[in-house]
Design a protein around this motif. Structure first.
Motif, short mmCIF file in Angstrom:
data_model
loop_
_atom_site.label_atom_id
_atom_site.label_comp_id
_atom_site.label_asym_id
_atom_site.label_seq_id
_atom_site.Cartn_x
_atom_site.Cartn_y
_atom_site.Cartn_z
N PRO A 1 36.94 -10.84 27.86
CA PRO A 1 36.59 -12.08 26.99
C PRO A 1 37.82 -12.51 26.26
CG PRO A 1 35.81 -10.12 25.87
CD PRO A 1 36.33 -9.65 27.16
N ALA A 2 37.93 -13.90 25.89
CA ALA A 2 38.93 -14.45 24.76
C ALA A 2 38.87 -13.86 23.79
CB ALA A 2 39.04 -15.88 25.06
N GLN A 3 37.90 -13.50 23.23
CA GLN A 3 37.72 -12.75 21.59
C GLN A 3 36.83 -11.69 21.82
OE1 GLN A 3 37.16 -15.25 18.28
NE2 GLN A 3 35.90 -13.63 17.27
N LEU A 4 37.02 -10.33 21.57
CA LEU A 4 36.44 -9.24 21.67
C LEU A 4 36.27 -8.47 20.15
CD1 LEU A 4 35.25 -6.96 23.48
CD2 LEU A 4 37.53 -5.90 23.58
N THR B 1 42.15 -9.01 12.23
CA THR B 1 42.12 -9.88 13.15
C THR B 1 43.38 -9.95 13.99
OG1 THR B 1 40.50 -11.12 12.29
CG2 THR B 1 41.67 -12.34 14.42
N TYR B 2 43.49 -9.52 15.40
CA TYR B 2 44.67 -9.34 15.93
C TYR B 2 44.76 -10.50 17.30
CZ TYR B 2 44.56 -5.03 13.52
OH TYR B 2 44.56 -3.91 12.81
N LYS B 3 45.59 -11.44 16.96
CA LYS B 3 45.75 -12.51 18.09
C LYS B 3 46.72 -11.96 18.86
CE LYS B 3 44.19 -16.25 15.21
NZ LYS B 3 43.99 -17.59 15.38
N TYR B 4 46.57 -12.44 20.13
CA TYR B 4 47.62 -12.01 21.33
C TYR B 4 48.01 -13.15 22.13
CZ TYR B 4 43.61 -10.61 24.04
OH TYR B 4 42.62 -10.52 24.65
N PHE B 5 49.13 -12.82 23.15
CA PHE B 5 49.14 -13.77 24.22
C PHE B 5 49.89 -13.11 25.31
CE2 PHE B 5 52.73 -13.77 21.34
CZ PHE B 5 53.97 -14.06 22.17
N CYS B 6 50.03 -13.87 26.33
CA CYS B 6 50.95 -13.40 27.61
C CYS B 6 52.26 -14.06 27.36
CB CYS B 6 50.56 -13.82 28.93
SG CYS B 6 51.28 -13.31 30.40
N SER B 7 53.55 -13.16 27.27
CA SER B 7 54.74 -13.85 27.14
C SER B 7 55.24 -14.36 28.26
CB SER B 7 55.95 -12.83 26.31
OG SER B 7 55.85 -11.79 27.52
N ILE B 8 54.78 -14.14 29.68
CA ILE B 8 55.18 -14.94 30.51
C ILE B 8 54.48 -16.21 30.81
CG2 ILE B 8 55.08 -14.55 33.13
CD1 ILE B 8 55.14 -11.61 32.79
N GLY C 1 44.24 -14.81 23.45
CA GLY C 1 43.00 -14.07 23.17
C GLY C 1 43.13 -13.44 21.81
N THR C 2 41.84 -12.76 21.30
CA THR C 2 41.89 -12.38 19.82
C THR C 2 40.94 -10.97 19.89
OG1 THR C 2 41.94 -14.35 18.95
CG2 THR C 2 41.19 -12.81 17.66
N ILE C 3 41.54 -9.93 19.08
CA ILE C 3 40.82 -8.57 18.95
C ILE C 3 40.32 -8.88 17.38
CG2 ILE C 3 40.58 -6.29 18.91
CD1 ILE C 3 41.03 -7.45 21.88
N VAL C 4 38.91 -8.78 17.24
CA VAL C 4 38.48 -8.56 15.77
C VAL C 4 37.95 -7.31 15.76
CG1 VAL C 4 36.80 -9.40 14.08
CG2 VAL C 4 37.81 -11.03 15.78
N VAL C 5 38.67 -6.55 14.69
CA VAL C 5 38.26 -5.05 14.40
C VAL C 5 37.66 -5.05 12.97
CG1 VAL C 5 39.42 -2.82 14.22
CG2 VAL C 5 40.34 -4.45 15.49
N LYS C 6 36.24 -4.59 13.07
CA LYS C 6 35.63 -4.45 11.83
C LYS C 6 35.54 -3.15 11.61
CE LYS C 6 32.85 -8.15 13.69
NZ LYS C 6 31.23 -8.77 13.92
#
Length: 121
Positions: free
Chosen positions: A51-54, A103-110, A116-121
């Motif tokens: 998923p794009a957000q988890l 909230t941890y946003k990330y991307f593909c550098s290539i 995408g986003t990881i939400v940590v609760k």
């Protein structure tokens, strides 16, 4: 007791011991399984994270699996970066543990359009 009877008793005892050992292992297994956190998987395919957000609990480990036929990276979109993978070829994985909420946003550098986003609760 005859030799044949002794062999039968020994085989029966051995089978019983194996059955009891197996049953004990089955009873003990759920206790270990209950302590483990469920796996959190992000699949990379068709130039997207799914998923794009988890959302996960603090202390969880997220694993990205590249199912695409192109290399991809997972790079945290923060300064300073908290995580960055090497390029992942098809079939390779990268894992990151998230010990604290946020909230941890990330991307593909290539392929920077992949985000995408990881939400940590």
């Amino acid at each position: 007791m005859s030799d044949l009877r002794r062999v039968w008793v020994a085989k029966t005892a051995a089978k019983t011991l194996v059955a009891v050992s197996f049953a004990t292992a089955l009873v003990a297994a759920p206790a270990f399984a209950a302590e483990a956190k469920p796996a959190a998987i992000v699949v990379i395919d068709n130039f997207s994270f799914s998923p794009a957000q988890l959302s996960v609990s603090a202390g969880s480990t997220v694993t990205w699996e590249n199912h695409d036929d192109m290399p991809h990276t997972i790079v945290n979109d923060a300064t300073p970066r908290e995580f960055k993978s090497a390029p992942l070829d098809s079939g390779e994985q990268f894992s990151q543990t998230f010990p604290k909420p946020g909230t941890y946003k990330y991307f593909c550098s290539i392929h920077p359009h992949m985000t995408g986003t990881i939400v940590v609760k």
